[in-house]
Design an enzyme around this catalytic site. Structure first.
Site, PDB file in Angstrom:
ATOM      1  N   LYS A 155       0.851  -1.309  -0.197  1.00 13.27           N
ATOM      2  CA  LYS A 155       0.153  -0.073   0.100  1.00 13.27           C
ATOM      3  C   LYS A 155       0.984   1.234  -0.019  1.00 13.27           C
ATOM      4  CE  LYS A 155      -4.345  -1.625  -0.359  1.00 13.27           C
ATOM      5  NZ  LYS A 155      -5.301  -1.197  -0.961  1.00 13.27           N
ATOM      6  N   ASP A 156       2.060   1.147   0.241  1.00  7.72           N
ATOM      7  CA  ASP A 156       3.149   2.318   0.206  1.00  7.72           C
ATOM      8  C   ASP A 156       2.907   2.750  -1.071  1.00  7.72           C
ATOM      9  OD1 ASP A 156       3.954   1.983   2.729  1.00  7.72           O
ATOM     10  OD2 ASP A 156       5.925   1.428   2.175  1.00  7.72           O
TER      11      ASP A 156
END
Ligand code: PLP
Length: 371
Positions: free
Chosen positions: A42-43
């Site tokens: 999700k970064d």
């Protein structure tokens, strides 16, 4: 020298699982996203969406980021907020693990735990509606809106998918990942259908989620599933879908830690199990790439807690042969996901999706950045 932790996002490795995957079948390659600085895939969409919001003047110094997330996306935003100096408010729910809550707070985020279930028995809609309401009430707030914002899948189209295809020099028979917002599967499938159309694209969902149709029921795999088909996902790009049970996902994740030394969460256990199944059907030299969206530390109190596992009435030990047999028995949930479409355009209005999301999505449909 690296100037900011945020520069270390992406370029994650592909890793084999030689103790579970036999030489006389296709090769499983795990794309190991735990190596991102926030610990998960999700970064990638988080930094992509925040940078785009800054570029457009939607997020300015002193601004507040507000998002609905039960875990990884919230942690990525909290890390970015800490690095860039934004206030971050995350709407979580009772399924959010205490490890994730601690990480969110460790990065300085404010956390609101939503306890009201929506009509499907999950918390997605109540979390999103409250996040949208708060974003209107709080001055200089920005809502990344991972669920409806199509920049989510564009992030993967532009980074994750290209990394995978380059690293494999185009030699991939199948690609597998789990689905919730559809960011990963949507962006990567779209890229593959454009640049490597022979790659078979397989989505993995939780049994009980209705992204690929079916009857909603509760499930325990974190980070996966939704009660509708997300806009980030074009079902026409997906060749088949699997639904995996809680026990299968948790046992597989534990087995890969125990027998390969690879920590992963339950959603990745589910995907890696499907990857093994596909590899069993492929010839040596053919490859199946499987996303491992996060690491296992986040689930220390559940996945790696014997007492919790026993309370769930899950088995606690599985050797590689048992895992291989479990994989062999899997059957696809759908071989034509478009038939199961469960898109819900009505939610745009009922959940009050932000103007910023609507304008991005309209722009993207016009310029057809990806198909
Ligand atoms: C651990 C994990 N796996 C898979 C997913 C699904 O990814 P996406 O939201 O891009 O569909 C998520 C999303 O939150 C996640 O946290």
């Amino acid at each position: 020298m690296i100037q900011s932790i945020l520069e270390t996002i992406g370029n994650t490795p592909l890793i084999t699982i030689p103790n579970t995957n036999k030489a006389n079948e296709g090769q499983v390659l795990l794309k190991y996203e735990r190596f991102n600085p926030g610990g998960s895939i999700k970064d990638r969409p988080a930094i992509y969406i925040i940078q785009e919001a800054e570029r457009r003047g939607w997020l300015k110094p002193g601004g507040t980021i507000i998002e609905s997330s039960s875990g990884n996306f919230g942690i990525s935003l909290a890390m970015i907020g800490a690095a860039k100096g934004y206030r971050v408010i995350i709407l979580a729910d009772p399924k959010t693990t205490s490890a994730n809550l601690a990480l969110l707070k460790g990065f300085g985020a404010e956390v609101i735990v939503v306890t009201e279930q929506d009509d499907s028995g999950s918390y997605h809609k109540t979390r999103i509606a409250l996040a949208n309401k708060l974003a209107k009430e709080i001055e200089y707030a920005y809502r990344p809106d991972q669920c409806f914002n199509m920049l989510n899948s564009e992030a993967h189209f532009k980074s994750t998918a290209r990394e995978i295809l380059d690293a494999c020099s185009g030699n991939i028979a199948a690609f597998i990942t789990a689905v919730s917002t559809g960011g990963q599967l949507g962006g990567i499938s779209s890229y593959m259908k454009t640049y490597a159309p022979d790659v078979r694209i397989i989505g993995v969902d939780a049994a009980g989620s209705t992204i690929f149709g079916g009857q909603a029921k509760p499930y325990r795999i974190p980070g996966i599933g939704l009660s509708w088909t997300p806009v980030n996902l074009h079902l026409s790009d997906i060749d088949s879908a699997y639904q995996i049970t809680d026990q299968q996902a948790f046992l597989a994740a534990r087995a890969f830690a125990r027998h390969e030394g690879i920590l992963m969460g339950p959603s990745s256990g589910a995907c890696a199990l499907v990857a093994l199944k596909i590899a069993q059907e492929l010839a040596p030299g053919e490859r199946v790439v499987c996303m491992v969206s996060d690491g296992g530390e986040r689930y220390i109190q559940t996945l790696f807690n014997e007492e919790w596992m026993t309370e769930q009435e899950f088995a606690t030990v599985s050797d590689t042969e048992e895992i291989r047999a479990m994989a062999r028995q899997l059957q696809p949930w759908s071989l034509c996901p478009t038939d199961e479409a469960n898109y819900r355009p009505d939610l745009i209005q009922s959940l009050d999706v932000p103007e910023t999301t609507l304008s991005i999505n309209a722009e993207m449909s016009n310029r057809a950045v990806h198909r």
